[in-house]
Design a protein around this motif. Structure first.
Motif, PDB file in Angstrom:
ATOM      1  N   VAL A 445       0.837  -1.201   0.000  1.00 37.77           N
ATOM      2  CA  VAL A 445       0.000   0.000   0.000  1.00 37.77           C
ATOM      3  C   VAL A 445       0.870   1.249   0.000  1.00 37.77           C
ATOM      4  CG1 VAL A 445      -1.644   1.352   1.366  1.00 37.77           C
ATOM      5  CG2 VAL A 445      -2.001  -1.102   1.074  1.00 37.77           C
ATOM      6  N   TYR A 446       1.920   1.226   0.830  1.00 37.47           N
ATOM      7  CA  TYR A 446       2.801   2.395   0.905  1.00 37.47           C
ATOM      8  C   TYR A 446       3.523   2.616  -0.419  1.00 37.47           C
ATOM      9  CZ  TYR A 446       6.538   5.487   2.438  1.00 37.47           C
ATOM     10  OH  TYR A 446       7.410   6.536   2.563  1.00 37.47           O
ATOM     11  N   ALA A 447       3.991   1.521  -1.039  1.00 42.47           N
ATOM     12  CA  ALA A 447       4.701   1.651  -2.313  1.00 42.47           C
ATOM     13  C   ALA A 447       3.776   2.223  -3.389  1.00 42.47           C
ATOM     14  CB  ALA A 447       5.243   0.288  -2.747  1.00 42.47           C
ATOM     15  N   ARG A 448       2.542   1.751  -3.413  1.00 41.06           N
ATOM     16  CA  ARG A 448       1.603   2.262  -4.406  1.00 41.06           C
ATOM     17  C   ARG A 448       1.254   3.718  -4.120  1.00 41.06           C
ATOM     18  NH1 ARG A 448       0.139   2.901  -9.418  1.00 41.06           N
ATOM     19  NH2 ARG A 448      -2.079   3.403  -9.639  1.00 41.06           N
ATOM     20  N   LEU A 449       1.129   4.070  -2.861  1.00 42.27           N
ATOM     21  CA  LEU A 449       0.840   5.454  -2.492  1.00 42.27           C
ATOM     22  C   LEU A 449       1.932   6.381  -3.011  1.00 42.27           C
ATOM     23  CD1 LEU A 449      -0.562   6.695   0.875  1.00 42.27           C
ATOM     24  CD2 LEU A 449       1.440   7.810  -0.074  1.00 42.27           C
ATOM     25  N   GLU A 451       3.934   5.777  -5.485  1.00 48.08           N
ATOM     26  CA  GLU A 451       3.890   5.760  -6.942  1.00 48.08           C
ATOM     27  C   GLU A 451       2.814   6.715  -7.465  1.00 48.08           C
ATOM     28  OE1 GLU A 451       2.916   2.574 -10.562  1.00 48.08           O
ATOM     29  OE2 GLU A 451       3.188   1.869  -8.497  1.00 48.08           O
ATOM     30  N   VAL A 452       1.648   6.723  -6.806  1.00 44.89           N
ATOM     31  CA  VAL A 452       0.567   7.620  -7.222  1.00 44.89           C
ATOM     32  C   VAL A 452       0.974   9.070  -6.998  1.00 44.89           C
ATOM     33  CG1 VAL A 452      -1.792   8.343  -6.695  1.00 44.89           C
ATOM     34  CG2 VAL A 452      -1.244   5.913  -6.872  1.00 44.89           C
ATOM     35  N   GLU A 453       1.610   9.354  -5.865  1.00 48.79           N
ATOM     36  CA  GLU A 453       2.068  10.721  -5.610  1.00 48.79           C
ATOM     37  C   GLU A 453       3.043  11.174  -6.689  1.00 48.79           C
ATOM     38  OE1 GLU A 453       3.718  10.592  -1.717  1.00 48.79           O
ATOM     39  OE2 GLU A 453       1.815  11.028  -0.706  1.00 48.79           O
ATOM     40  N   HIS A 454       3.949  10.287  -7.092  1.00 52.50           N
ATOM     41  CA  HIS A 454       4.923  10.626  -8.132  1.00 52.50           C
ATOM     42  C   HIS A 454       4.222  10.894  -9.463  1.00 52.50           C
ATOM     43  CE1 HIS A 454       8.729  10.675 -10.280  1.00 52.50           C
ATOM     44  NE2 HIS A 454       8.225   9.808 -11.152  1.00 52.50           N
ATOM     45  N   GLN A 455       3.196  10.088  -9.789  1.00 50.94           N
ATOM     46  CA  GLN A 455       2.462  10.293 -11.034  1.00 50.94           C
ATOM     47  C   GLN A 455       1.717  11.623 -11.027  1.00 50.94           C
ATOM     48  OE1 GLN A 455       0.410   6.326 -10.958  1.00 50.94           O
ATOM     49  NE2 GLN A 455       0.996   6.274 -13.114  1.00 50.94           N
ATOM     50  N   LEU A 456       1.153  11.967  -9.878  1.00 47.20           N
ATOM     51  CA  LEU A 456       0.416  13.229  -9.791  1.00 47.20           C
ATOM     52  C   LEU A 456       1.343  14.428  -9.923  1.00 47.20           C
ATOM     53  CD1 LEU A 456      -2.235  12.516  -7.005  1.00 47.20           C
ATOM     54  CD2 LEU A 456      -2.670  13.079  -9.399  1.00 47.20           C
ATOM     55  N   GLN A 457       2.590  14.278  -9.485  1.00 43.62           N
ATOM     56  CA  GLN A 457       3.531  15.378  -9.630  1.00 43.62           C
ATOM     57  C   GLN A 457       3.782  15.713 -11.093  1.00 43.62           C
ATOM     58  OE1 GLN A 457       7.032  14.205  -7.448  1.00 43.62           O
ATOM     59  NE2 GLN A 457       6.084  14.546  -5.437  1.00 43.62           N
ATOM     60  N   GLY A 458       3.619  14.718 -11.962  1.00 46.74           N
ATOM     61  CA  GLY A 458       3.800  14.944 -13.394  1.00 46.74           C
ATOM     62  C   GLY A 458       2.542  15.420 -14.094  1.00 46.74           C
ATOM     63  N   LEU A 459       1.460  15.607 -13.305  1.00 47.95           N
ATOM     64  CA  LEU A 459       0.194  16.073 -13.875  1.00 47.95           C
ATOM     65  C   LEU A 459      -0.230  17.346 -13.164  1.00 47.95           C
ATOM     66  CD1 LEU A 459      -1.698  12.658 -14.039  1.00 47.95           C
ATOM     67  CD2 LEU A 459      -0.628  13.871 -15.941  1.00 47.95           C
ATOM     68  N   PRO A 460       0.323  18.488 -13.507  1.00 52.80           N
ATOM     69  CA  PRO A 460      -0.051  19.738 -12.831  1.00 52.80           C
ATOM     70  C   PRO A 460      -1.521  20.048 -13.051  1.00 52.80           C
ATOM     71  CG  PRO A 460       1.191  20.183 -14.835  1.00 52.80           C
ATOM     72  CD  PRO A 460       1.271  18.706 -14.631  1.00 52.80           C
ATOM     73  N   GLU A 461      -2.082  20.794 -12.124  1.00 48.29           N
ATOM     74  CA  GLU A 461      -3.501  21.112 -12.188  1.00 48.29           C
ATOM     75  C   GLU A 461      -3.852  21.901 -13.441  1.00 48.29           C
ATOM     76  OE1 GLU A 461      -5.904  20.138 -10.341  1.00 48.29           O
ATOM     77  OE2 GLU A 461      -4.622  18.999  -9.002  1.00 48.29           O
ATOM     78  N   ILE A 462      -3.025  22.871 -13.830  1.00 47.22           N
ATOM     79  CA  ILE A 462      -3.259  23.656 -15.041  1.00 47.22           C
ATOM     80  C   ILE A 462      -2.045  23.479 -15.944  1.00 47.22           C
ATOM     81  CG2 ILE A 462      -3.558  25.975 -15.993  1.00 47.22           C
ATOM     82  CD1 ILE A 462      -4.953  26.758 -13.443  1.00 47.22           C
ATOM     83  N   PRO A 463      -2.231  23.062 -17.194  1.00 48.05           N
ATOM     84  CA  PRO A 463      -1.092  22.813 -18.075  1.00 48.05           C
ATOM     85  C   PRO A 463      -0.307  24.086 -18.369  1.00 48.05           C
ATOM     86  CG  PRO A 463      -3.152  22.789 -19.302  1.00 48.05           C
ATOM     87  CD  PRO A 463      -3.511  22.854 -17.864  1.00 48.05           C
ATOM     88  N   HIS A 464       1.007  23.947 -18.527  1.00 53.58           N
ATOM     89  CA  HIS A 464       1.876  25.078 -18.859  1.00 53.58           C
ATOM     90  C   HIS A 464       1.879  25.269 -20.381  1.00 53.58           C
ATOM     91  CE1 HIS A 464       3.378  25.335 -14.790  1.00 53.58           C
ATOM     92  NE2 HIS A 464       3.591  24.023 -14.811  1.00 53.58           N
ATOM     93  N   ASN A 465       1.527  26.467 -20.821  1.00 54.86           N
ATOM     94  CA  ASN A 465       1.515  26.778 -22.251  1.00 54.86           C
ATOM     95  C   ASN A 465       2.840  27.414 -22.653  1.00 54.86           C
ATOM     96  OD1 ASN A 465      -1.288  26.070 -22.770  1.00 54.86           O
ATOM     97  ND2 ASN A 465      -1.767  27.812 -21.467  1.00 54.86           N
ATOM     98  N   ALA A 849      -6.170   3.988   3.849  1.00 56.83           N
ATOM     99  CA  ALA A 849      -5.720   2.638   4.168  1.00 56.83           C
ATOM    100  C   ALA A 849      -4.480   2.684   5.061  1.00 56.83           C
ATOM    101  CB  ALA A 849      -5.433   1.864   2.880  1.00 56.83           C
ATOM    102  N   MET A 850      -3.532   3.559   4.722  1.00 58.06           N
ATOM    103  CA  MET A 850      -2.330   3.670   5.542  1.00 58.06           C
ATOM    104  C   MET A 850      -2.665   4.146   6.945  1.00 58.06           C
ATOM    105  SD  MET A 850       0.328   2.545   4.066  1.00 58.06           S
ATOM    106  CE  MET A 850       1.371   3.096   5.410  1.00 58.06           C
ATOM    107  N   SER A 851      -3.612   5.066   7.046  1.00 59.29           N
ATOM    108  CA  SER A 851      -4.021   5.546   8.366  1.00 59.29           C
ATOM    109  C   SER A 851      -4.628   4.419   9.188  1.00 59.29           C
ATOM    110  CB  SER A 851      -5.024   6.694   8.228  1.00 59.29           C
ATOM    111  OG  SER A 851      -4.439   7.802   7.578  1.00 59.29           O
TER     112      SER A 851
END
Length: 876
Positions: A445-449, A451-465, A849-851
């Motif tokens: 669970v921790y490893a997947r958590l 991994e998801v955090e890392h993926q979200l870092q590559g998806l900013p909320e507003i795209p850079h133009n 889940a981690m909590s």
């Protein structure tokens, strides 16, 4: 041979060394140690291991070592994990939490799965385990799996939260599903696995007596995935409030679903337990066309049994031959017998001649399973409290049923008789399995958590133009779009559309043809300005037969009286009788996009057809003027069903108007970039966005339409009563003039004007004519049918006002909301936005889940909390 439960087994007999190996630095609770709580001081008590035949229950661990592995002296993965026996309930609660969160795709969770054939007594068994009177009649839990989670409530109050756990999407079949459609790659047609779980809260209740009704409606919601689940919530949903549960179940879009109904039950002294209850497997359906469901249910049972972490609870009734159990065959196919607990239900139904067969199963000589067998007896007609007492007395041989008593040959297994002992056993088994697998679960669970955090870092909320000009233009577009929907010109156009929609809905109010055999015809139809009488080319001269004829034997003269404008509230303010045939074309007509629907309500009713329907629906011996409610409701619903076409046109016109405004805003904001690719992409994206928005809105409006056409519904009775009276007055006046003309008691060229256009003298003259001449004709033989037509038209006006206002208000508040909706246009692209939302949802569940897992650790020492990447890398 000793029963399996009395043999040493690796999973049941756990000493310090085996536990330490499985935990790496921890111990697990013994499988046979039971947790008891003293009623007086609430301190944990542990039962002594009983010796049978010189051996220890559950294994050969010596007594001295047994003391060493008591819950109070074991630890979990670290010295901070003390008193693991006290944590047994917390372990099982955590398992339930993780199951509900749907993180099994990350790490396989230990779980209890209740399986059995149809009529195996699973419902009564479930009620005993859950300590609440769950539904035991057919139809509940038979069409989808249930997940029941029991939580001990410290506040002493009972509650149950019912939720829908949606792991599968529904794809409506084009035709009937056949048995051959169920394959290894398509196990649950017409359901397809989703990429993630959607959870929807259905209802929270605080009275156990409400469970059956809520569960039944929750099942209907699961079986109708294309409808809003809130429609089926008892007490709140429109369909649940006004519809019939049995009919709703029969008319469900799907006959079966692999999606789950979950029950989170909190209450005092509940065991920390969670388990799945699956539909009973069977061989033959009630209907031949449902043959495919046999394979679907079998596939579902096999799907759960094959999970490596599943502890199978196999229910089999003692009044049936265990060798014919379909469930046992599935268990053996999955090679899951060693993970199975046999539960003999309906022990009070055991026939004396079959005692040897079931005793052999207790002894492990037949149908052997890894955890051995338990026996239960919970009569379905007993309440929860009385059933528990009944079972206790039965196994103590202080009660007999049907002449049967519990055989003395089973005394050796009295520690395995009763739901309470079974509950203790499976609680320990689940907690033990979870404790063993917890380090692995936590790490995954921790490893997947991470991994998801890392993926979200590559998806900013507003795209850079790349170009600042593009970004500024997009923001200008958003601002222009927000203002456009509030612009007076746009609002004016939209208000016009709303008025046109309102006019057409009221305009197509059902008209009524008044026609008797061999006589004239009056068409009571809607028009905005007048009612015309279509007459023959010359006035018929009354002859002897005409004068002598009765009201039911008149010459055939068709007369059409278009009638009762919709927008006005009374016949008197809208009717003009004209002797000229041309008058019928002089009244106002519907203009604009809804013109094609203007004749939908014309001649929708006929008094002769109304009479036929009444006669068909009446029971023998009923008075002729007593109209069954079914006739009224059928006519009312037929009338409002004509709204579908205008509604679809209204939605399309709203979409066109919105697209026009959005396109103008795009031209103004990004016009300088028209020659670049960004403009084309934005234009396409904008169109797709509007299409999606309209599709979503269309679904909501269609739900409103279906609610109106599902069942007749009147809440504002005062308004309905007023409308019905107005319609009845109009219809009676027209009917009276028709009858008088047919009997030659009124001049043929009599011109009828709107009442507001008539002088006092003209009104008095007409009233005098009707008062003097109408009694000569006697009672109108179609008075009952006229009353029914007035009822329908009065209901139509009531429902139309409600529907038009609801539709336009919904569009205004949801589609044209403005600021919040158009922020979506700043997304990088649809796939990126969808991925971001899914990852956010998964991150939230993994964090929870981690909590839950970390709460199992000692609050005084957080050194083992998984907040260190090094610890995870070391694999604990």
């Amino acid at each position: 041979m000793r029963p399996p439960s009395r043999k040493p087994r690796l999973d049941d007999s756990v000493d310090n060394q085996s536990v330490a190996q499985s935990f790496i630095r921890s111990h697990a609770p013994s499988a046979e140690t039971r947790l008891r709580v003293n009623d007086d001081d609430q301190e944990p008590m542990f039962l002594e291991r009983r010796l049978v035949g010189g051996g220890e229950l559950g294994g050969s661990t010596p007594p001295s070592q047994a003391a060493d592995i008591s819950f109070a002296q074991t630890s979990f993965s670290h010295p901070t994990f003390t008193n693991i026996g006290v944590k047994l309930r917390e372990f099982n609660n955590t398992v339930g939490s993780l199951q509900q969160l749907g993180v099994s795709h990350v790490a396989e969770l230990p779980e209890l799965v209740l399986v059995g054939d149809q009529s195996a007594g699973k419902s009564s068994l479930m009620s005993g385990l859950a300590r609440v009177d769950l539904p035991r009649s057919a139809g509940v839990g038979t069409r989808c799996p249930l997940h029941i989670r029991l939580i001990d409530s410290s506040n002493g109050h009972w509650s149950c939260t019912v939720a829908l756990q949606l792991d599968y999407d529904f794809e409506p079949p084009r035709g009937k599903i056949k048995r051959s459609d169920v394959t290894s790659t398509n196990q649950f047609p017409p359901w397809v696995k989703k990429s993630h779980r959607d959870s929807k809260i259905f209802k929270t209740i605080f009275d156990p007596s409400e469970i059956e009704d809520v569960l039944r409606w929750a099942q209907v919601a699961v079986l109708n995935p294309l409808s809003d689940h809130e429609l089926y919530i008892p007490g709140d949903g429109a369909i649940a409030r006004t519809g019939d549960l049995g009919e709703a179940t029969r008319n469900s879009a799907a006959q079966f679903s692999p999606n789950i109904i979950s029950l989170e039950i909190k209450g005092p002294e509940l065991p920390g337990l969670s388990f799945y209850d699956l539909p009973g497997v069977f061989l033959s359906p009630d209907q031949e066309e449902d043959e495919y469901i046999v394979k679907v249910v079998r596939n579902l049972t096999s799907h759960y049994i094959r999970r490596e972490g599943a502890i199978i609870m196999w229910a089999l009734p003692m009044n049936a031959d265990p060798e014919n159990s379909i469930s046992l065959g599935i268990i053996r196919e999955a090679k899951a017998a060693q993970r199975t607990i046999g539960i003999m239900t309906k022990a009070d139904k055991l026939a004396p001649e079959n005692e040897g067969q079931w005793l052999a199963m207790f002894n492990g000589e037949k149908q052997s399973v890894g955890h051995g067998f338990f026996a239960t007896s919970r009569p379905p007609e007993e309440t929860l409290e009385s059933a528990a007492k009944w079972e206790q007395l039965f196994f103590a041989r202080e009660r007999a049923t049907g002449g049967n008593t519990w055989p003395t040959d089973f005394d050796e297994f009295r520690d395995r008789c009763g739901v309470n002992l079974l509950s203790e056993y499976i609680s320990v088994q689940l907690g033990n399995a979870f404790a063993k697998s917890l380090p692995t679960i936590k790490g995954k669970v921790y490893a997947r958590l991470k991994e998801v955090e890392h993926q979200l870092q590559g998806l900013p909320e507003i795209p850079h133009n790349v170009e600042h000009e593009v970004k500024s233009s997009l923001f200008r577009f958003l601002g222009r779009m927000k203002g456009a929907v509030k612009d007076s010109e746009f609002l004016s156009e939209w208000n016009t559309l709303n008025n046109q929609f309102r006019d057409i809905v009221f305009h197509i109010k059902p008209t009524c043809r008044v026609k008797e055999p061999a006589t004239q015809t009056i068409d009571l139809s809607d028009c905005d300005t007048e009612v015309s009488a279509v007459t023959p080319s010359r006035r018929p001269r009354p002859n002897d037969s005409t004068i002598r004829s009765t009201p039911t034997k008149r010459s055939r003269i068709d007369e059409v009286l278009p009638f009762t404008p919709v927008k006005n509230e009374s016949f008197s303010s809208n009717i003009v009788f004209n002797a000229s045939p041309a008058a019928s074309s002089s009244h106002a007509k519907i203009q604009g996009p809804f013109a094609g629907f203007s004749n939908l309500g014309r001649l929708a009713m006929d008094i002769r057809e109304i009479r036929n329907q009444v006669m068909k629906k009446q029971r023998p011996g009923m008075p002729r003027d007593l109209v069954p409610d079914e006739v009224r409701e059928c006519l009312c619903l037929d009338a409002v069903k004509k709204w579908q076409g205008p509604l679809e046109t209204y939605i399309e016109m709203t979409a066109e108007l919105l697209e026009k405004v959005a396109h103008e805003a795009l031209q103004e904001s990004l016009g300088v970039l028209r020659r670049r690719l960004i403009f084309t992409e934005c234009e396409a994206g904008l169109k797709q966005f509007i299409n999606d928005l309209v599709t979503e809105q269309k679904g909501r409006l269609c739900d409103m339409y279906h609610s109106e056409t599902y069942q007749m519904y009147i809440l504002n009775e005062d308004t309905f009563t007023r409308y019905r009276a107005q319609e009845l007055e109009q219809l009676r006046r027209a009917r009276a003039i028709f009858r008088l003309k047919g009997a030659a008691l009124i001049e043929w060229g009599y011109e009828i004007k709107k009442l507001e256009d008539m002088s006092s003298e003209e009104k008095d003259r007409e009233h005098k004519i009707l008062s003097q001449q109408l009694p000569k004709l006697g009672r109108d033989p179609y008075e009952t049918e006229i009353e029914v037509a007035a009822f329908v038209r009065g209901y139509y006006r009531t429902a139309a006002a409600r529907f038009v206002e609801g539709v336009t208000m919904n569009v205004n508040s949801r589609t044209l909301a403005g600021p919040n909706g158009y922020a979506h246009l700043m997304e990088e692209d649809e796939n990126t936005a969808s991925l971001r939302d899914r990852l956010k949802g998964e991150l939230e569940k993994l964090s929870q889940a981690m909590s839950s897992i970390n709460r199992l650790e000692s609050p005084s020492d957080r050194s083992m909390t998984v907040a260190s990447d090094d610890m995870v890398d070391d694999g604990f």
